[in-house]
Design an enzyme around this catalytic site. Structure first.
Site, PDB file in Angstrom:
ATOM      1  N   HIS A  41      11.721  -4.103   1.836  1.00  0.00           N
ATOM      2  CA  HIS A  41      11.493  -5.580   1.154  1.00  0.00           C
ATOM      3  C   HIS A  41      12.649  -5.986   0.845  1.00  0.00           C
ATOM      4  O   HIS A  41      12.528  -6.806   0.472  1.00  0.00           O
ATOM      5  CB  HIS A  41      10.565  -5.701   0.371  1.00  0.00           C
ATOM      6  CG  HIS A  41       9.669  -4.633   0.624  1.00  0.00           C
ATOM      7  ND1 HIS A  41       8.352  -4.925   1.039  1.00  0.00           N
ATOM      8  CD2 HIS A  41       8.369  -4.374  -0.515  1.00  0.00           C
ATOM      9  CE1 HIS A  41       7.593  -4.493   0.862  1.00  0.00           C
ATOM     10  NE2 HIS A  41       7.057  -3.849  -0.302  1.00  0.00           N
TER      11      HIS A  41
ATOM     12  N   GLU B 242       0.079   5.122  -1.152  1.00  0.00           N
ATOM     13  CA  GLU B 242      -0.160   3.643  -1.761  1.00  0.00           C
ATOM     14  C   GLU B 242      -1.293   3.207  -0.305  1.00  0.00           C
ATOM     15  O   GLU B 242      -0.617   2.161  -0.157  1.00  0.00           O
ATOM     16  CB  GLU B 242       1.625   3.112  -1.601  1.00  0.00           C
ATOM     17  CG  GLU B 242       2.151   2.625  -0.375  1.00  0.00           C
ATOM     18  CD  GLU B 242       3.709   1.653  -0.288  1.00  0.00           C
ATOM     19  OE1 GLU B 242       3.604   1.874  -1.830  1.00  0.00           O
ATOM     20  OE2 GLU B 242       3.981   2.179   0.011  1.00  0.00           O
TER      21      GLU B 242
ATOM     22  N   ASP C 155       1.003  -1.756  -3.163  1.00  0.00           N
ATOM     23  CA  ASP C 155       0.038  -1.564  -2.356  1.00  0.00           C
ATOM     24  C   ASP C 155      -1.094  -0.130  -2.060  1.00  0.00           C
ATOM     25  O   ASP C 155      -2.373  -0.747  -1.537  1.00  0.00           O
ATOM     26  CB  ASP C 155       1.055  -0.475  -1.137  1.00  0.00           C
ATOM     27  CG  ASP C 155       1.396  -1.312  -0.886  1.00  0.00           C
ATOM     28  OD1 ASP C 155       1.314  -2.748   0.079  1.00  0.00           O
ATOM     29  OD2 ASP C 155       3.331  -1.596  -0.739  1.00  0.00           O
TER      30      ASP C 155
HETATM   31  C1  3PY Z   1       4.245  -0.275  -4.701  1.00  0.00           C
HETATM   32  O1  3PY Z   1       3.887  -1.038  -5.176  1.00  0.00           O
HETATM   33  O2  3PY Z   1       2.755  -0.987  -3.716  1.00  0.00           O
HETATM   34  C2  3PY Z   1       5.456  -0.165  -4.412  1.00  0.00           C
HETATM   35  O3  3PY Z   1       6.294  -0.075  -3.196  1.00  0.00           O
HETATM   36  C3  3PY Z   1       6.547  -0.071  -5.368  1.00  0.00           C
HETATM   37  O4  3PY Z   1       7.267  -0.122  -4.809  1.00  0.00           O
HETATM   38 MG    MG Z   2       4.292  -0.722  -1.646  1.00  0.00          MG
END
Ligand code: 3PY
Ligand code: MG
Length: 259
Positions: free
Chosen positions: A47, A152, A178
């Site tokens: 990001h 995630e 995520d």
């Molecule tokens: C998230 O919270 O999705 C992340 O990737 C944190 O680094």
């Molecule tokens: Mg993430």
């Protein structure tokens, strides 16, 4: 290769503490993070705008400051993983993974033969131009590099026991945003489903003899994760800490509530 003190601590069963760099990409940053007592940090290329020149300078500074630099690659692609390692990262964090097959593919990219298929190209940021036999350098890299898949997505959570068991995986990193996005409970960090997921990931990691954890700016949440057995703990990010620090300081100075 530079000894990976974070990996060593995890192997000994200890907690490790890190953060991420998104916009503060000066080579002074690793010196500051090391002085603050952090074990590791990751440079976020998922990001943020970090380029390979910046990553290399950050990794070189990290190695000399005694803090372990990881890179979060943009996605699970062989050329992104091998370049991050070739410019000095001690390991990679891979976002949005979905299956143990994908985790196996990451390990293959990170490790040299016979464990994987990484190409030989050890540069000065990795070897400090110390010379010596190539075989020893390759073995040392295979030993010291870290592989950290992110859990995630709903799919990764469903496959987490097999992801944890992939040979070469060192830690599981839950992305709370995520993951809750994928589960349809975005940012609901007090939701039972979220904590069930956290517990499942930690259980899977423990069963495989590795670590698990997450990244958040919330100290109570990190404390809760640690209480539940999490050992891979990332506190906030460069931007998060700066913003909060200035907010709090200014409010205190003005005698107002933080904005
Ligand atoms: C998230 O919270 O999705 C992340 O990737 C944190 O680094
Ligand atoms: Mg993430």
């Amino acid at each position: 290769m530079h000894p990976n003190t974070a990996k060593r601590k995890l192997r000994e069963g200890a907690c490790i503490y890190g953060t991420s760099l998104e916009d503060c990409l000066s080579p002074e940053m690793p010196v500051i993070l090391a002085a603050a007592g952090l074990d590791f940090f990751f440079i976020d290329t998922e990001h943020s705008p970090a380029g390979y020149g910046e990553i290399q300078a950050l990794c070189r500074s990290a190695h000399s400051a005694g803090i372990v630099p990881l890179v979060r690659v943009t996605e699970n692609q062989p050329h992104l993983i091998s370049r991050a390692l070739d410019v000095g990262a001690s390991g990679v964090i891979v976002p949005r993974l979905k299956s143990h097959e994908e985790a196996e593919a990451v390990v293959r990219c990170v490790k040299f033969p016979p464990l994987g298929k990484r190409g030989y190209g050890l540069r000065s940021v990795v070897t400090n131009l110390q010379g010596g036999p190539a075989q020893a350098a390759v073995e040392s890299c295979n030993q010291e590099t870290m592989v950290v898949p992110m859990i995630e997505t709903r799919e990764a959570l469903e496959d987490v026991e097999r992801i944890a068991a992939v040979e070469g995986v060192d830690a599981l990193f839950i992305g709370p945003y995520d993951l809750t996005l994928s589960l349809g409970i975005l940012e609901q960090f007090d939701h039972a489903q979220f904590w069930d997921a956290v517990d499942r990931v930690i259980r899977a990691a423990k069963a495989a003899g590795i670590a698990a954890g997450l990244q958040t700016g919330s100290i109570p949440m990190l404390q809760e994760v640690r209480k539940r057995g999490g050992r891979f703990l990332l506190y906030a990010s460069d931007v998060g800490v700066l913003l909060e620090g200035f907010r709090q300081g200014l409010a205190q100075l003005k005698g107002t509530q933080p904005s």
